[in-house]
Design an enzyme around this catalytic site. Structure first.
Site, PDB file in Angstrom:
ATOM      1  N   ASP A   7      70.688 -43.012 -16.092  1.00  0.00           N
ATOM      2  CA  ASP A   7      69.602 -42.697 -15.509  1.00  0.00           C
ATOM      3  C   ASP A   7      69.052 -41.198 -15.578  1.00  0.00           C
ATOM      4  OD1 ASP A   7      67.127 -43.272 -13.954  1.00  0.00           O
ATOM      5  OD2 ASP A   7      68.413 -42.645 -12.240  1.00  0.00           O
ATOM      6  N   ASP A   9      66.727 -39.259 -13.002  1.00  0.00           N
ATOM      7  CA  ASP A   9      66.333 -38.612 -11.676  1.00  0.00           C
ATOM      8  C   ASP A   9      67.417 -38.977 -10.895  1.00  0.00           C
ATOM      9  OD1 ASP A   9      64.194 -37.170 -12.858  1.00  0.00           O
ATOM     10  OD2 ASP A   9      62.833 -38.816 -12.060  1.00  0.00           O
TER      11      ASP A   9
END
Length: 183
Positions: A7, A9
């Site tokens: 991922d 953020d």
């Protein structure tokens, strides 16, 4: 190919409830670029799967997103790392797409782009929906405590498919653990 899907953020860069909207707001988590470099030097292929609903919401433009990804790519490259593919969902939560995590569409995009199966790859995220997307695509899952990770950690036990996911302080800690597991 040993695939690792990250991922963005909260894993690679600081997260913000107000959204990361510009290259100036895109701040790396200490050790994350170095961790990507370590993965690549250990012959892992690194890809990114990230929801970016700020595009649909009008918080930033594609040009802004490209600049953030250029910064992310440059920092990783300075540490000997590279991203084989960056898949992002530009849709809002009510758009009915198949790529917004927790759906596995972004992971399928990575599979198509790299001509590889994500079955057995690692999906590393800071939220339950990151791990749900990974599990739906047959990935092993790991949670990091950075970003939303600390808030997400207590929710793991209520998810039978995620309850066994290992938890790490940050991406660098996960990478050190993973590389130590290699024969």
């Amino acid at each position: 190919m040993q695939l690792i899907i990250l991922d963005r953020d909260g894993v690679l860069n600081q997260d913000s409830d107000a959204y990361v909207k510009s290259v100036d707001e895109w701040l790396p988590i200490p050790g994350s670029a170095e961790a990507v470099g370590k993965l690549c030097k250990a012959d892992f292929t690194v890809a990114v799967a990230t929801n970016q609903s700020g595009l649909a919401r009008g918080y930033f433009s594609q040009t802004d997103l490209d600049a953030m990804h250029d910064k992310m790519t440059g920092l990783a490259a300075a540490e000997g790392g590279e991203f084989a593919h960056i898949a992002f969902c530009p849709h809002g939560p009510d758009d009915g797409c198949d790529c917004r995590k927790p759906l596995p569409g972004l992971i399928h995009q990575i599979e198509d782009a790299l001509k590889v199966s994500a079955e057995g790859a690692w999906m590393v995220g800071d939220s339950i929906r990151d791990l749900e997307a990974g599990a739906a695509a047959g990935c092993k899952t790991a949670l990091v405590r950075t970003g939303k990770g600390e808030k997400s950690e207590h929710k793991l036990t209520s998810h039978p498919t995620l309850a066994q996911a290992p938890v790490f302080e940050d991406l660098a800690t996960f990478v050190d653990w993973l590389i130590a597991q290699q024969p």
